[in-house]
Design an enzyme around this catalytic site. Structure first.
Site, PDB file in Angstrom:
ATOM      1  N   SER A 183       0.840  -1.196   0.000  1.00 20.30           N
ATOM      2  CA  SER A 183       0.000   0.000   0.000  1.00 20.30           C
ATOM      3  C   SER A 183       0.876   1.247   0.000  1.00 20.30           C
ATOM      4  O   SER A 183       1.964   1.249  -0.574  1.00 20.30           O
ATOM      5  CB  SER A 183      -0.958  -0.050   1.195  1.00 20.30           C
ATOM      6  OG  SER A 183      -0.256  -0.199   2.412  1.00 20.30           O
ATOM      7  N   ASP A 221       3.580  12.366   8.665  1.00 18.87           N
ATOM      8  CA  ASP A 221       2.197  12.744   8.940  1.00 18.87           C
ATOM      9  C   ASP A 221       1.557  11.862  10.006  1.00 18.87           C
ATOM     10  O   ASP A 221       0.340  11.854  10.162  1.00 18.87           O
ATOM     11  CB  ASP A 221       1.360  12.671   7.649  1.00 18.87           C
ATOM     12  CG  ASP A 221       1.433  11.302   6.975  1.00 18.87           C
ATOM     13  OD1 ASP A 221       1.924  10.349   7.617  1.00 18.87           O
ATOM     14  OD2 ASP A 221       0.996  11.192   5.820  1.00 18.87           O
ATOM     15  N   HIS A 257       2.945   7.800   7.457  1.00 18.55           N
ATOM     16  CA  HIS A 257       3.966   7.516   6.440  1.00 18.55           C
ATOM     17  C   HIS A 257       5.344   7.916   6.962  1.00 18.55           C
ATOM     18  O   HIS A 257       5.487   8.844   7.755  1.00 18.55           O
ATOM     19  CB  HIS A 257       3.612   8.244   5.141  1.00 18.55           C
ATOM     20  CG  HIS A 257       2.266   7.828   4.622  1.00 18.55           C
ATOM     21  ND1 HIS A 257       1.152   8.635   4.746  1.00 18.55           N
ATOM     22  CD2 HIS A 257       1.855   6.684   4.029  1.00 18.55           C
ATOM     23  CE1 HIS A 257       0.106   8.006   4.234  1.00 18.55           C
ATOM     24  NE2 HIS A 257       0.507   6.812   3.794  1.00 18.55           N
TER      25      HIS A 257
END
Length: 239
Positions: free
Chosen positions: A14, A186, A189
């Protein structure tokens, strides 16, 4: 494709994979380390879960491909772990279904060839305060949820029919000093510092594995050595 054919390492997952070339990410670091030894192929899809991965698994990794990857590094689980917001669609996958999905992914990848090696990355931790700052309060992603899905992924890796290396990123990243402030861009990530941990853990596995042929960078030949005496692979001072 351009030649000569090199060993192919595929990063499949992902957004932790899709974004791994940004922010001095772990995918970019591997591409640099293996620059003349292997091709690092990115197959990352932000927002996806393990069920989405199964939908396209045979397209990304066809069994009849003329060249099969030497190594596949897989990451799913962070989105699977997200608790569904009330009344809203979610990427959440129930834990037992997630484990079965990861088994199916592992079986398929191992079936590609006798020399295709597979590593699963466990779910990294998150900084919940930073997530709220960037994404609001109702994301459904918690550090405890990441722990549960990370442990489930690593349990699959140890099952008798699977038996592949699994990397415990949830604990590895939290061992880094001041990890909450340094390892994320963030809250989810990875920053350059977070990616350093991923690279170190991957290289540790590749160094210690008794795979033949080895896919650890120091044991792999560099391409086209001997063409020129000024080759930087032989002369560190020129690099």
């Amino acid at each position: 494709m351009v030649g000569p054919v090199r060993p192919q390492f595929v990063l499949f997952g992902s957004s932790i994979v899709q974004f791994s070339y940004g922010n001095q990410g772990w995918g970019a670091a591997l591409a640099n380390i293996y620059a003349r030894k292997a091709d690092i192929v990115l197959r990352g899809y932000g927002g996806w879960n393990s069920s989405n991965a199964l939908q396209i698994l045979h397209q990304v990794f066809p069994k009849d491909a003329s060249v099969q990857p030497s190594l596949v590094i897989v990451y799913f689980g962070g989105n699977d772990s997200m608790l569904p917001p009330s009344g809203a669609p979610s990427a959440h996958v129930p834990l037992d279904e997630f484990k079965d999905n990861m088994r199916r992914i592992a079986r398929h990848l191992k079936s590609l060839s006798e020399k295709t090696r597979v590593i699963f990355l466990g779910v990294p931790p998150v900084n919940e305060d930073m997530i709220r700052e960037f994404f609001g309060n109702d994301t459904g992603r918690t550090n405890e949820g990441c722990r549960i899905y990370s442990e489930a992924c690593l349990e699959v890796c140890q099952e008798e029919e699977i038996r592949i290396p699994g990397i415990d990123l949830w604990n590895a990243i939290q061992r880094k000093e001041n990890w909450l402030k340094t390892c994320f861009v963030d809250g989810i990530h990875l920053s350059a510092e977070g990616s350093e941990v991923v690279v170190e853990e991957i290289l540790n596995v590749l160094r210690e594995a008794d795979w033949e042929p080895s896919v650890y960078w120091k044991t792999m030949p560099s391409e086209f050595l001997g063409i020129t005496p000024f080759d930087s692979e032989n002369h560190v001072q020129i690099m």
